[in-house]
Design a protein around this motif. Structure first.
Motif, PDB file in Angstrom:
ATOM      1  N   MET A   1     -57.052   1.700  26.371  1.00 12.98           N
ATOM      2  CA  MET A   1     -56.535   1.751  27.737  1.00 12.98           C
ATOM      3  C   MET A   1     -55.032   1.463  27.767  1.00 12.98           C
ATOM      4  O   MET A   1     -54.291   2.058  28.530  1.00 12.98           O
ATOM      5  CB  MET A   1     -57.292   0.739  28.608  1.00 12.98           C
ATOM      6  CG  MET A   1     -56.837   0.710  30.064  1.00 12.98           C
ATOM      7  SD  MET A   1     -57.147   2.291  30.895  1.00 12.98           S
ATOM      8  CE  MET A   1     -58.935   2.253  30.992  1.00 12.98           C
ATOM      9  N   ARG A   2     -54.601   0.537  26.894  1.00 15.14           N
ATOM     10  CA  ARG A   2     -53.180   0.210  26.849  1.00 15.14           C
ATOM     11  C   ARG A   2     -52.365   1.428  26.426  1.00 15.14           C
ATOM     12  O   ARG A   2     -51.294   1.694  26.975  1.00 15.14           O
ATOM     13  CB  ARG A   2     -52.937  -0.960  25.895  1.00 15.14           C
ATOM     14  CG  ARG A   2     -51.465  -1.302  25.758  1.00 15.14           C
ATOM     15  CD  ARG A   2     -51.273  -2.539  24.897  1.00 15.14           C
ATOM     16  NE  ARG A   2     -49.852  -2.768  24.662  1.00 15.14           N
ATOM     17  CZ  ARG A   2     -49.029  -3.334  25.542  1.00 15.14           C
ATOM     18  NH1 ARG A   2     -49.499  -3.734  26.707  1.00 15.14           N
ATOM     19  NH2 ARG A   2     -47.755  -3.515  25.258  1.00 15.14           N
ATOM     20  N   ASN A   5     -51.986   3.733  29.321  1.00 11.29           N
ATOM     21  CA  ASN A   5     -51.002   3.233  30.284  1.00 11.29           C
ATOM     22  C   ASN A   5     -49.579   3.482  29.798  1.00 11.29           C
ATOM     23  O   ASN A   5     -48.702   3.853  30.584  1.00 11.29           O
ATOM     24  CB  ASN A   5     -51.219   1.735  30.522  1.00 11.29           C
ATOM     25  CG  ASN A   5     -52.417   1.454  31.407  1.00 11.29           C
ATOM     26  OD1 ASN A   5     -52.787   2.269  32.245  1.00 11.29           O
ATOM     27  ND2 ASN A   5     -53.042   0.298  31.208  1.00 11.29           N
ATOM     28  N   ASN A 262     -63.366   0.136  42.228  1.00  9.60           N
ATOM     29  CA  ASN A 262     -62.562  -0.394  41.133  1.00  9.60           C
ATOM     30  C   ASN A 262     -62.059   0.730  40.214  1.00  9.60           C
ATOM     31  O   ASN A 262     -62.401   0.770  39.016  1.00  9.60           O
ATOM     32  CB  ASN A 262     -63.371  -1.413  40.324  1.00  9.60           C
ATOM     33  CG  ASN A 262     -62.480  -2.234  39.400  1.00  9.60           C
ATOM     34  OD1 ASN A 262     -61.278  -2.350  39.625  1.00  9.60           O
ATOM     35  ND2 ASN A 262     -63.079  -2.790  38.360  1.00  9.60           N
ATOM     36  N   PRO A 263     -61.260   1.664  40.719  1.00  7.31           N
ATOM     37  CA  PRO A 263     -60.752   2.774  39.889  1.00  7.31           C
ATOM     38  C   PRO A 263     -59.845   2.266  38.784  1.00  7.31           C
ATOM     39  O   PRO A 263     -59.198   1.222  38.910  1.00  7.31           O
ATOM     40  CB  PRO A 263     -59.983   3.635  40.899  1.00  7.31           C
ATOM     41  CG  PRO A 263     -59.612   2.704  41.994  1.00  7.31           C
ATOM     42  CD  PRO A 263     -60.722   1.715  42.086  1.00  7.31           C
ATOM     43  N   SER A 264     -59.770   3.017  37.702  1.00  8.88           N
ATOM     44  CA  SER A 264     -58.956   2.613  36.557  1.00  8.88           C
ATOM     45  C   SER A 264     -57.468   2.746  36.878  1.00  8.88           C
ATOM     46  O   SER A 264     -57.080   3.562  37.715  1.00  8.88           O
ATOM     47  CB  SER A 264     -59.295   3.478  35.337  1.00  8.88           C
ATOM     48  OG  SER A 264     -58.857   4.810  35.542  1.00  8.88           O
ATOM     49  N   PRO A 265     -56.618   1.955  36.204  1.00  6.54           N
ATOM     50  CA  PRO A 265     -55.168   2.092  36.415  1.00  6.54           C
ATOM     51  C   PRO A 265     -54.644   3.487  36.095  1.00  6.54           C
ATOM     52  O   PRO A 265     -53.687   3.942  36.720  1.00  6.54           O
ATOM     53  CB  PRO A 265     -54.585   1.037  35.455  1.00  6.54           C
ATOM     54  CG  PRO A 265     -55.671   0.043  35.254  1.00  6.54           C
ATOM     55  CD  PRO A 265     -56.945   0.828  35.319  1.00  6.54           C
ATOM     56  N   VAL A 266     -55.283   4.152  35.138  1.00  3.95           N
ATOM     57  CA  VAL A 266     -54.819   5.501  34.767  1.00  3.95           C
ATOM     58  C   VAL A 266     -54.967   6.458  35.947  1.00  3.95           C
ATOM     59  O   VAL A 266     -54.117   7.316  36.168  1.00  3.95           O
ATOM     60  CB  VAL A 266     -55.600   6.031  33.543  1.00  3.95           C
ATOM     61  CG1 VAL A 266     -55.216   7.479  33.235  1.00  3.95           C
ATOM     62  CG2 VAL A 266     -55.340   5.149  32.327  1.00  3.95           C
ATOM     63  N   LEU A 267     -56.034   6.307  36.734  1.00  8.87           N
ATOM     64  CA  LEU A 267     -56.219   7.155  37.903  1.00  8.87           C
ATOM     65  C   LEU A 267     -55.119   6.891  38.924  1.00  8.87           C
ATOM     66  O   LEU A 267     -54.619   7.822  39.565  1.00  8.87           O
ATOM     67  CB  LEU A 267     -57.595   6.914  38.524  1.00  8.87           C
ATOM     68  CG  LEU A 267     -57.956   7.770  39.744  1.00  8.87           C
ATOM     69  CD1 LEU A 267     -57.851   9.253  39.416  1.00  8.87           C
ATOM     70  CD2 LEU A 267     -59.346   7.432  40.259  1.00  8.87           C
ATOM     71  N   HIS A 268     -54.719   5.632  39.074  1.00 10.65           N
ATOM     72  CA  HIS A 268     -53.591   5.310  39.952  1.00 10.65           C
ATOM     73  C   HIS A 268     -52.311   5.981  39.447  1.00 10.65           C
ATOM     74  O   HIS A 268     -51.545   6.555  40.234  1.00 10.65           O
ATOM     75  CB  HIS A 268     -53.380   3.787  40.014  1.00 10.65           C
ATOM     76  CG  HIS A 268     -54.342   3.073  40.906  1.00 10.65           C
ATOM     77  ND1 HIS A 268     -54.241   3.112  42.283  1.00 10.65           N
ATOM     78  CD2 HIS A 268     -55.420   2.300  40.621  1.00 10.65           C
ATOM     79  CE1 HIS A 268     -55.214   2.385  42.816  1.00 10.65           C
ATOM     80  NE2 HIS A 268     -55.941   1.883  41.830  1.00 10.65           N
ATOM     81  N   HIS A 269     -52.081   5.913  38.143  1.00 13.55           N
ATOM     82  CA  HIS A 269     -50.884   6.531  37.570  1.00 13.55           C
ATOM     83  C   HIS A 269     -50.885   8.043  37.795  1.00 13.55           C
ATOM     84  O   HIS A 269     -49.862   8.631  38.156  1.00 13.55           O
ATOM     85  CB  HIS A 269     -50.802   6.239  36.070  1.00 13.55           C
ATOM     86  CG  HIS A 269     -50.769   4.781  35.729  1.00 13.55           C
ATOM     87  ND1 HIS A 269     -50.234   3.834  36.576  1.00 13.55           N
ATOM     88  CD2 HIS A 269     -51.212   4.106  34.626  1.00 13.55           C
ATOM     89  CE1 HIS A 269     -50.348   2.636  36.011  1.00 13.55           C
ATOM     90  NE2 HIS A 269     -50.929   2.783  34.834  1.00 13.55           N
TER      91      HIS A 269
END
Length: 309
Positions: A1-2, A5, A262-269
């Motif tokens: 995941m890192r 990101n 709780n969507p993943s940070p990647v989806l936000h990006h």
């Protein structure tokens, strides 16, 4: 995941830098024209609004999201979060209004004598530019609910009641209030999108009929005029098509964020990347096809017999 990101951080950083450079170059062109004492035309005024809206979009969402992707968290206080989301919504609204006004102005300008647009030629510049000015006030008012639903990091809050963006949070809304808010912010957007589509289709028909009339005329001046009309119209059509495409993808991504728990940070990006595509790409679309910014549009206005803006 890192690793994902970091990869998205690189993409967002590249997009933000490219967008700032393109818009800054276009803005410097207008500042140079103003310093030289050139009279601002309607297209100049509309595009200046679009550039400012692009800067707001990139500064208020792309820059913070890039910082999140690189590991920074909660760098805004409550007031900062409210202003960032509020100004982003205003910039997004003015962007759609400016693009809509630009497409309508060009459709009116290239219309022939018997066209339904032709009767608006004399009033188009005054009213369309005034509409873009008015859109700032409209979207400043429409975006006010963002101030209520956005908050900064608060350690004592129940985090399950908040939706996190990595640097700011939004509170869960009452269903009735949420529907009302979505309807309120969607009406201006849907109206502008409809007008853009109408203007774009009208431009295609106007240009097609004009080429049919000019098919058997061999004069060089007419051919040059037709070429300028075609290039300028194609640029605006590409701009409108890009806006509609990225706007649609942005809506799909935001719907996914709202329905996924709780969507993943990647989806936000990815969502912010899609939202930043038009502000980053639009200045290069306007500069495409010629050596100076928007000179195809502006060259047409210098020809007395040419009817483009």
């Amino acid at each position: 995941m890192r690793d994902a990101n970091v990869f998205m951080g690189v993409i967002l950083l590249a997009q933000t830098v490219v967008g700032f450079v393109g818009n800054l170059y276009l803005l410097s062109h207008y500042l140079f024209l103003s310093c030289m004492g050139n009279r601002m035309r309607a297209t100049d005024l509309i595009l200046r609004h679009l550039i400012v809206a692009n800067f707001l979009s990139l500064l208020c969402r792309s820059v913070p999201q890039t910082m999140v992707a690189w590991g920074w968290r909660n760098f805004f206080n409550d007031v900062g979060c409210k202003m960032v989301f509020y100004l982003h919504r205003v910039g997004k609204g003015v962007s759609i209004s400016s693009t809509c006004s630009l497409s309508i102005f060009l459709a009116v300008s290239i219309s022939q004598g018997e066209s339904r647009w032709a009767g608006l030629k004399g009033r188009a510049q005054k009213h369309i530019v005034s509409t873009v000015d008015l859109s700032w006030g409209v979207f400043f008012l429409v975006s006010i609910p963002n101030l209520k639903f956005t908050t900064g990091p608060k350690a004592h809050d129940n985090m399950t009641s908040l939706k996190t963006y990595g640097y700011c949070y939004s509170t869960h809304q009452d269903p009735a209030a949420g529907v009302l808010y979505v309807a309120m912010i969607s009406v201006p957007d849907v109206l502008c999108l409809g007008l853009m589509l109408w203007a774009s289709i009208s431009m295609l028909f106007i240009l097609y009929r004009h080429k049919q009339r000019m098919r058997h005329i061999q004069k060089i001046s007419v051919s040059t005029r037709a070429s300028l009309e075609s290039k300028a119209t194609i640029i605006i059509l590409l701009l409108v098509s890009a806006f509609i495409s990225f706007y649609t993808m942005s809506c799909i991504c935001q719907i996914c964020l709202s329905v996924i728990y709780n969507p993943s940070p990647v989806l936000h990006h990815m969502t912010v990347f899609v939202m930043g595509c038009f502000p980053s790409l639009s200045p290069f679309l306007l500069m495409s096809g010629h050596s100076t910014p928007c000179s195809l549009l502006f060259t047409c206005t210098k020809k007395k017999k040419v009817i483009l803006p």
